[in-house]
Design a protein around this motif. Structure first.
Motif, PDB file in Angstrom:
ATOM      1  N   TRP A  62       0.857  -1.188   0.000  1.00  0.00           N
ATOM      2  CA  TRP A  62       0.000   0.000   0.000  1.00  0.00           C
ATOM      3  C   TRP A  62       0.889   1.234   0.000  1.00  0.00           C
ATOM      4  N   ILE A  63       0.595   2.167  -0.890  1.00  0.00           N
ATOM      5  CA  ILE A  63       1.451   3.330  -1.058  1.00  0.00           C
ATOM      6  C   ILE A  63       1.560   4.162   0.216  1.00  0.00           C
ATOM      7  N   GLU A  64       0.506   4.168   1.029  1.00  0.00           N
ATOM      8  CA  GLU A  64       0.511   4.982   2.249  1.00  0.00           C
ATOM      9  C   GLU A  64       1.535   4.488   3.266  1.00  0.00           C
ATOM     10  N   ASN A  65       1.845   3.200   3.232  1.00  0.00           N
ATOM     11  CA  ASN A  65       2.773   2.633   4.213  1.00  0.00           C
ATOM     12  C   ASN A  65       4.122   2.251   3.618  1.00  0.00           C
ATOM     13  N   CYS A  66       4.248   2.352   2.301  1.00  0.00           N
ATOM     14  CA  CYS A  66       5.482   1.908   1.651  1.00  0.00           C
ATOM     15  C   CYS A  66       6.621   2.891   1.921  1.00  0.00           C
ATOM     16  N   THR A  67       7.806   2.349   2.125  1.00  0.00           N
ATOM     17  CA  THR A  67       8.991   3.173   2.366  1.00  0.00           C
ATOM     18  C   THR A  67      10.108   2.750   1.410  1.00  0.00           C
ATOM     19  N   THR A 117      11.494  -0.557   2.357  1.00  0.00           N
ATOM     20  CA  THR A 117      10.722  -1.705   1.888  1.00  0.00           C
ATOM     21  C   THR A 117      11.069  -2.037   0.446  1.00  0.00           C
ATOM     22  N   VAL A 118      11.109  -1.009  -0.394  1.00  0.00           N
ATOM     23  CA  VAL A 118      11.419  -1.219  -1.807  1.00  0.00           C
ATOM     24  C   VAL A 118      12.826  -1.796  -1.971  1.00  0.00           C
ATOM     25  N   SER A 119      13.775  -1.240  -1.240  1.00  0.00           N
ATOM     26  CA  SER A 119      15.159  -1.724  -1.326  1.00  0.00           C
ATOM     27  C   SER A 119      15.271  -3.175  -0.884  1.00  0.00           C
ATOM     28  N   THR A 165       5.300  -3.064  -7.007  1.00  0.00           N
ATOM     29  CA  THR A 165       4.245  -2.220  -7.570  1.00  0.00           C
ATOM     30  C   THR A 165       3.377  -1.746  -6.418  1.00  0.00           C
ATOM     31  N   VAL A 166       3.319  -0.428  -6.217  1.00  0.00           N
ATOM     32  CA  VAL A 166       2.532   0.116  -5.104  1.00  0.00           C
ATOM     33  C   VAL A 166       1.088   0.329  -5.541  1.00  0.00           C
ATOM     34  N   TRP A 167       0.182   0.330  -4.573  1.00  0.00           N
ATOM     35  CA  TRP A 167      -1.228   0.589  -4.845  1.00  0.00           C
ATOM     36  C   TRP A 167      -1.775   1.541  -3.792  1.00  0.00           C
ATOM     37  N   LEU A 181      10.466   6.494  -4.290  1.00  0.00           N
ATOM     38  CA  LEU A 181      10.751   5.335  -3.440  1.00  0.00           C
ATOM     39  C   LEU A 181      11.500   4.242  -4.197  1.00  0.00           C
ATOM     40  N   GLY A 182      11.500   4.342  -5.517  1.00  0.00           N
ATOM     41  CA  GLY A 182      12.175   3.335  -6.330  1.00  0.00           C
ATOM     42  C   GLY A 182      11.277   2.215  -6.808  1.00  0.00           C
TER      43      GLY A 182
END
Length: 223
Positions: A169-174, A177-179, A189-191, A205-206
Motif C-alpha cells: 500500500w502506497i501509504e505505508n510503503c517506504t 521496503t522497496v530496497s 508495484t505500489v497501490w 521510493l524506487g
C-alpha cells in the motif's frame, strides 16, 4: 515505471468490467482485476463480496449464479458481472494482466484461464494460503503478495512464498521496503495512486510500477 490500471482505472471507468479493461488497455502497461467465485462455480470479476455497491443487485456474490449476475447492471454499463474468461479475452496480448484472488478455492481455475488467455500474466493476493496454493498448482506462474502493512516483514513473507513481486500500500510503503524487495529479487508495484503526487512519491521510493485509479497520473514520456 510501469502504469497498472487498478480495477481498470476505477476512478474514470466502471471498475472490473470489460468496458474498463478495453479502455485501460489503450494506455496502461498492465491491468489489475479482482476475482471471486459465484454461486454456480465460475470465477467472476468483482472486488466486493457483496453486489450492492457496484450493481443493482443485492447480497453475496457467492449466492448468485452466473445467470443471475449476467442479468444485473454493473455501474451503469447495462451489462452484468463479467466472468474472468470474458475479461481476459478482452485484454490484448500486449498488455500485462494481474489477477488478484480475493478468496481461496479458485486457484486452479484462475491459473488455467490465465494460462489459456494470458500466459505471461501474474496472480496476486492478500491471502498467504492462496499464494501458497498457487505455487503448489503451478509454480511457473509469477505471484505477488499484496499487503497493507508494507514493512520489512511483508518482504520476508513474499520471499517465503516464492513471490516474484510485492505489492505494498502506497501509504505505508517506504524506500527501505522497496530496497529490501529489490535485494530479494522481487519487483515492487505500489497501490493505489489517485494523484500525480502519489505517483511521483512511488517513483522516488524506487518502485517498479504504480497501480493507479486513473490514467493521467503518470506522464507517458517518463515511463
Amino acid at each position: 515505471m510501469r502504469l497498472v490500471a487498478h480495477r481498470g482505472f476505477l476512478s474514470v471507468n466502471p471498475e472490473n468490467t470489460i468496458e474498463a479493461a478495453e479502455a485501460a488497455a489503450v494506455v496502461a502497461d498492465g491491468i489489475e482485476i479482482d476475482v471471486r467465485r459465484c454461486g454456480s462455480g465460475e470465477p467472476v470479476v468483482i472486488h466486493d463480496e457483496e453486489l450492492d455497491r457496484v450493481s443493482n443487485g443485492h447480497g453475496a456474490v457467492a449466492e448468485h449464479t452466473r445467470s443471475d449476475l449476467d442479468a444485473l447492471d454493473v455501474l451503469g454499463t447495462g451489462n452484468g458481472v463479467p466472468t474472468l474468461a470474458a475479461v481476459l479475452r478482452a485484454i490484448p496480448d500486449s498488455v500485462g494482466v494481474n489477477v488478484e484472488l480475493k478468496e481461496a478455492g479458485i486457484e486452479a481455475e484462475v491459473l488455467r484461464l490465465l494460462g489459456e488467455w494470458h500466459p505471461h500474466g501474474i496472480v496476486s493476493s492478500f491471502h498467504r494460503e492462496v499464494l501458497a496454493d498457487c505455487r503448489g498448482i503451478d509454480p511457473t506462474v509469477p505471484r505477488a503478495y499484496v499487503t497493507k502493512e508494507a514493512g520489512p516483514e511483508s518482504v520476508e513473507t513474499a520471499a517465503d512464498l516464492g513471490c516474484a513481486f510485492v505489492h505494498p500500500w502506497i501509504e505505508n510503503c517506504t524506500e527501505r521496503t522497496v530496497s529490501a524487495a529489490h535485494r530479494a529479487g522481487m519487483g515492487v508495484t505500489v497501490w493505489a495512486a489517485e494523484t500525480r503526487s502519489e505517483a511521483e512519491t512511488a517513483a522516488e521510493l524506487g518502485a517498479d510500477g504504480v497501480m493507479a485509479n486513473r490514467p493521467d497520473i503518470l506522464d507517458r514520456r517518463t515511463r
